[in-house]
Design a protein around this motif. Structure first.
Motif, short mmCIF file in Angstrom:
data_model
loop_
_atom_site.label_atom_id
_atom_site.label_comp_id
_atom_site.label_asym_id
_atom_site.label_seq_id
_atom_site.Cartn_x
_atom_site.Cartn_y
_atom_site.Cartn_z
N VAL A 19 18.60 85.71 103.76
CA VAL A 19 17.75 85.85 104.95
C VAL A 19 16.74 86.96 104.74
O VAL A 19 15.54 86.78 104.99
CB VAL A 19 18.60 86.10 106.22
CG1 VAL A 19 17.71 86.48 107.40
CG2 VAL A 19 19.44 84.87 106.56
N TYR A 20 17.18 88.10 104.23
CA TYR A 20 16.29 89.23 103.97
C TYR A 20 15.20 88.85 102.97
O TYR A 20 14.02 89.12 103.19
CB TYR A 20 17.11 90.43 103.48
CG TYR A 20 16.27 91.62 103.12
CD1 TYR A 20 15.62 92.36 104.10
CD2 TYR A 20 16.14 92.02 101.79
CE1 TYR A 20 14.85 93.47 103.76
CE2 TYR A 20 15.38 93.12 101.44
CZ TYR A 20 14.73 93.84 102.43
OH TYR A 20 13.96 94.93 102.10
N GLY A 22 14.12 85.88 102.27
CA GLY A 22 13.24 84.90 102.90
C GLY A 22 12.22 85.57 103.81
O GLY A 22 11.05 85.18 103.84
N ILE A 23 12.67 86.57 104.56
CA ILE A 23 11.74 87.30 105.43
C ILE A 23 10.68 88.01 104.60
O ILE A 23 9.50 88.03 104.96
CB ILE A 23 12.52 88.28 106.33
CG1 ILE A 23 13.33 87.48 107.36
CG2 ILE A 23 11.58 89.27 107.02
CD1 ILE A 23 14.33 88.31 108.15
N LEU A 24 11.08 88.58 103.46
CA LEU A 24 10.11 89.23 102.58
C LEU A 24 9.07 88.24 102.06
O LEU A 24 7.90 88.59 101.87
CB LEU A 24 10.82 89.91 101.41
CG LEU A 24 11.67 91.14 101.74
CD1 LEU A 24 12.34 91.67 100.49
CD2 LEU A 24 10.84 92.22 102.42
N HIS A 25 9.50 86.97 101.83
CA HIS A 25 8.56 85.92 101.41
C HIS A 25 7.45 85.74 102.45
O HIS A 25 6.31 85.41 102.10
CB HIS A 25 9.27 84.57 101.26
CG HIS A 25 9.90 84.33 99.94
ND1 HIS A 25 11.03 84.97 99.53
CD2 HIS A 25 9.55 83.49 98.94
CE1 HIS A 25 11.36 84.54 98.33
NE2 HIS A 25 10.49 83.64 97.95
N LEU A 26 7.80 85.91 103.70
CA LEU A 26 6.86 85.64 104.78
C LEU A 26 6.08 86.87 105.22
O LEU A 26 5.13 86.75 106.00
CB LEU A 26 7.61 85.08 106.00
CG LEU A 26 8.51 83.87 105.74
CD1 LEU A 26 9.23 83.47 107.02
CD2 LEU A 26 7.72 82.71 105.17
N THR A 27 6.47 88.04 104.73
CA THR A 27 5.86 89.28 105.23
C THR A 27 5.35 90.17 104.09
O THR A 27 4.44 89.79 103.37
CB THR A 27 6.85 90.04 106.13
OG1 THR A 27 8.05 90.33 105.39
CG2 THR A 27 7.23 89.24 107.37
N ARG A 30 4.82 88.98 100.20
CA ARG A 30 4.25 87.63 100.01
C ARG A 30 3.38 87.53 98.76
O ARG A 30 3.49 86.57 98.00
CB ARG A 30 3.45 87.28 101.26
CG ARG A 30 3.11 85.85 101.39
CD ARG A 30 2.81 85.61 102.85
NE ARG A 30 1.94 84.49 103.05
CZ ARG A 30 1.53 84.11 104.24
NH1 ARG A 30 1.89 84.78 105.31
NH2 ARG A 30 0.75 83.07 104.38
N GLY A 56 10.49 80.69 101.29
CA GLY A 56 11.02 81.70 102.20
C GLY A 56 11.75 81.08 103.38
O GLY A 56 12.83 81.53 103.78
N ILE A 60 15.73 81.48 104.25
CA ILE A 60 16.24 81.89 105.56
C ILE A 60 17.24 80.86 106.08
O ILE A 60 18.32 81.20 106.56
CB ILE A 60 15.09 82.12 106.55
CG1 ILE A 60 14.27 83.34 106.12
CG2 ILE A 60 15.61 82.29 107.97
CD1 ILE A 60 12.95 83.51 106.86
#
Length: 139
Positions: A19-20, A22-27, A30, A56, A60
């Motif tokens: 999850v962490y 995946g969040i980095l992929h989106l924020t 990126r 990402g 998640i």
């Protein structure tokens, strides 16, 4: 610690890590993730962004499934293992193309990183009992 408890803790830990990531992929990471998209894929910036965003979202989803979808934990572990095999090509691309990202700024560091992916794959399978798939339970 008993084995079932250890597996549960490791499954949830891996899920949280996914999850962490995946969040980095989106924020915030990126652009770094875009650099890891294998060079044999189209290099159009919008395509690279799509690959990073979609991977990402998948991370998640798989991470949340590892944590909460316990009735399907074995299938989730297999799905995560397949996903980790697929994204291994990004790590391989980083190594073979000498791409500096995520603090991996030498060939040695990038090579060492390659050996962690199989560990994550085994972790996903072991913590979800995927290795026991098809085996008869012991009485």
């Amino acid at each position: 610690m008993k084995l079932p408890i250890l597996k549960t803790v490791l499954r949830i830990t891996l899920g949280a890590f996914m999850v962490y990531a995946g969040i980095l992929h989106l924020t915030s990471k990126r652009m770094e993730f875009q650099a890891l998209v294998p060079r044999w894929l189209p290099d159009d910036p919008s395509f690279l962004d799509f690959v990073v965003i979609s991977s990402g979202v998948v991370e998640i989803g798989l991470g949340l499934a590892m944590i909460f979808w316990t009735s399907q934990k074995t299938k989730t572990g297999i799905a995560l293992a397949v996903f980790l095999i697929l994204v291994f090509f990004g790590n391989l691309s980083q190594y073979t193309n000498g791409i500096d990202a995520f603090g991996l700024d030498t060939d040695q560091k990038r090579l060492i990183r390659l050996f962690f992916q199989p560990i994550l794959i085994v972790w996903a399978l072991w913590s979800t009992d995927a290795f026991n798939l098809g085996k008869k339970p012991q009485p």
